[in-house]
Design an enzyme around this catalytic site. Structure first.
Site, short mmCIF file in Angstrom:
data_model
loop_
_atom_site.label_atom_id
_atom_site.label_comp_id
_atom_site.label_asym_id
_atom_site.label_seq_id
_atom_site.Cartn_x
_atom_site.Cartn_y
_atom_site.Cartn_z
CE LYS A 202 -3.62 2.46 2.46
NZ LYS A 202 -4.63 2.43 3.53
NE ARG A 212 -5.81 9.77 3.25
CZ ARG A 212 -4.51 9.98 3.03
NH1 ARG A 212 -4.06 11.22 2.99
NH2 ARG A 212 -3.67 8.98 2.89
CE LYS A 225 -3.65 8.09 6.61
NZ LYS A 225 -4.81 7.15 6.53
CE LYS A 256 -6.19 1.89 -0.58
NZ LYS A 256 -6.58 2.01 0.80
CB SER A 282 -11.44 7.35 -3.55
OG SER A 282 -10.21 7.81 -3.00
CE1 TYR A 321 -15.03 3.23 -2.86
CE2 TYR A 321 -13.11 3.56 -4.27
CZ TYR A 321 -13.67 3.44 -3.01
OH TYR A 321 -12.87 3.53 -1.89
C1 PBG Z 1 -7.19 3.86 5.45
C2 PBG Z 1 -7.66 3.54 4.07
C3 PBG Z 1 -7.51 4.39 2.98
C4 PBG Z 1 -8.14 3.76 1.91
C5 PBG Z 1 -8.63 2.55 2.35
N1 PBG Z 1 -8.31 2.41 3.71
C6 PBG Z 1 -6.94 5.75 2.89
C7 PBG Z 1 -5.66 6.04 3.51
O1 PBG Z 1 -4.79 5.18 3.67
O2 PBG Z 1 -5.49 7.20 3.86
C8 PBG Z 1 -8.23 4.37 0.54
C9 PBG Z 1 -9.28 3.87 -0.39
C10 PBG Z 1 -9.57 4.75 -1.54
O3 PBG Z 1 -8.92 5.79 -1.76
O4 PBG Z 1 -10.49 4.39 -2.28
N2 PBG Z 1 -6.93 2.84 6.29
#
Ligand code: PBG
Length: 334
Positions: A202, A212, A225, A256, A282, A321
């Site tokens: 990730k 978010r 992060k 991801k 997203s 989605y």
């Molecule tokens: C956080 C989490 C995130 C997503 C899924 N779980 C965002 C992040 O790490 O800040 C992102 C999913 C998306 O953008 O569709 N645990």
């Protein structure tokens, strides 16, 4: 070039492209509804749907509406959904205790979905960010995101989700050691059948922005992060993370975001041959949907082409989605 390709004109690639029937015969990959996992946002209340501005066509749903929409999606062939809670601001704390409460929003949603739709696989999110006053996936002390203390909390969270009936535990937090800790705890608690899909590779990505907003973490997040999510510049590290998570007991691994990281999907599949998934996040959805809404791209075509890219890159499945829309299109094609 492979040796088996004869020189022109013995080989003419256009021979097999001349009709739908011939193109169909040599088609290498396909997207099926059963490859898709639909991420959904759940909120408290009754009969309320809240559209997410940065994700046109996506809404946060109360549990009653979510059960109905999940039933509709299931009728189209979507067999798996992934739950993300929109946690009320008043429940966000520094100790994140709501994350492992048996009756938190997410666990109530799991129970309701399992009761009404037992055939849909329910995947969860294991990370503290929806519950954390500062928006991070782990405990923050003096500006540092703690690893081992966070893992203990994630274990409690995963156990509460498994108790509620979750089929697939989805640790998205990127703490070290969490897969092994969660796996041992699940086994010790008798949850031998609960699967783990590790968010193994990730990346620390700007493509998560709209998500978010959807879970109400955007305003809360202080800083970035980068100390726990991966550097987008890295590729070999992803393989070491996947190896580590498989060795700790992950049943499935995920890359991801998706489309900007297809090279990682391919390397992971080639190296490990494990069930491999990508999350079309997203921001990817927002780009495609935003352009389609403006008439700049053909919605259905770019949706299917983007999903096919994941299959071609070696993924077994995709979190997207677009899941209900794609399943509907596939069904209409027969
Ligand atoms: C956080 C989490 C995130 C997503 C899924 N779980 C965002 C992040 O790490 O800040 C992102 C999913 C998306 O953008 O569709 N645990």
């Amino acid at each position: 070039m492979p040796h088996s390709v004869a020189p022109f004109p013995a080989t003419r690639f256009r021979r097999l492209r001349q009709s739908p029937a011939l193109r169909g015969l040599q088609r290498e990959n396909a997207v099926r509804a059963e490859d898709l996992i639909w991420p959904v946002f759940v909120q408290d209340g009754l009969d309320i749907e809240t559209p997410i501005a940065s994700m046109p066509g996506v809404s946060r749903l109360t549990i009653d509406l979510l059960v109905r929409r999940a039933a509709d999606a299931h009728a189209l062939g979507v067999n798996a959904i992934c739950l993300f809670p929109y946690v009320d601001q008043s429940l966000k704390t520094e100790d994140c205790a709501d994350a492992w409460s048996p009756d938190n929003l997410s666990n109530r949603a799991i129970r309701a979905l399992k009761a009404e739709l037992p055939d849909i696989a329910i995947m969860t999110d294991v990370a503290l960010d929806p519950y954390n006053i500062n928006g991070h996936d782990g405990f923050v002390v003096n500006g540092e995101i703690l690893n081992d203390e966070t893992v203990e909390a994630l274990v409690k969270m995963a156990l509460a989700q498994a108790d509620a009936g979750a089929d697939i535990i989805g640790p998205s937090d990127m703490m070290d050691g969490r897969i092994g800790a969660i796996r041992s705890a699940l086994e010790a608690a008798g949850h031998h059948k609960t699967c783990i899909m590790s968010y193994a590779a990730k990346y620390s990505s700007a493509f998560y922005g709209p998500f978010r907003d959807a879970v109400g973490a955007a305003g809360a997040l202080k800083g970035d992060k980068n100390t726990y999510q991966m550097d987008p510049a890295n590729s070999d590290e992803a393989l070491r993370l996947v190896a580590r998570d498989l060795s700790e007991g992950a049943d499935m691994v995920m890359v991801k975001p998706g489309m900007p990281y297809l090279d990682i999907c391919r390397r992971v599949k080639d190296r490990f041959g494990a069930p491999t998934f990508a999350y079309q996040v997203s921001g990817e959805y927002a780009m495609l949907r935003g352009a389609a809404d403006n008439g700049w791209l053909d919605h259905d075509k770019v949706m299917m082409e983007s999903l096919l890219a994941f299959k071609r890159a070696g993924c077994d499945g995709i979190l997207t989605y677009f899941a209900p829309a794609a399943a509907k299109l596939l069904q209409s094609r027969g």
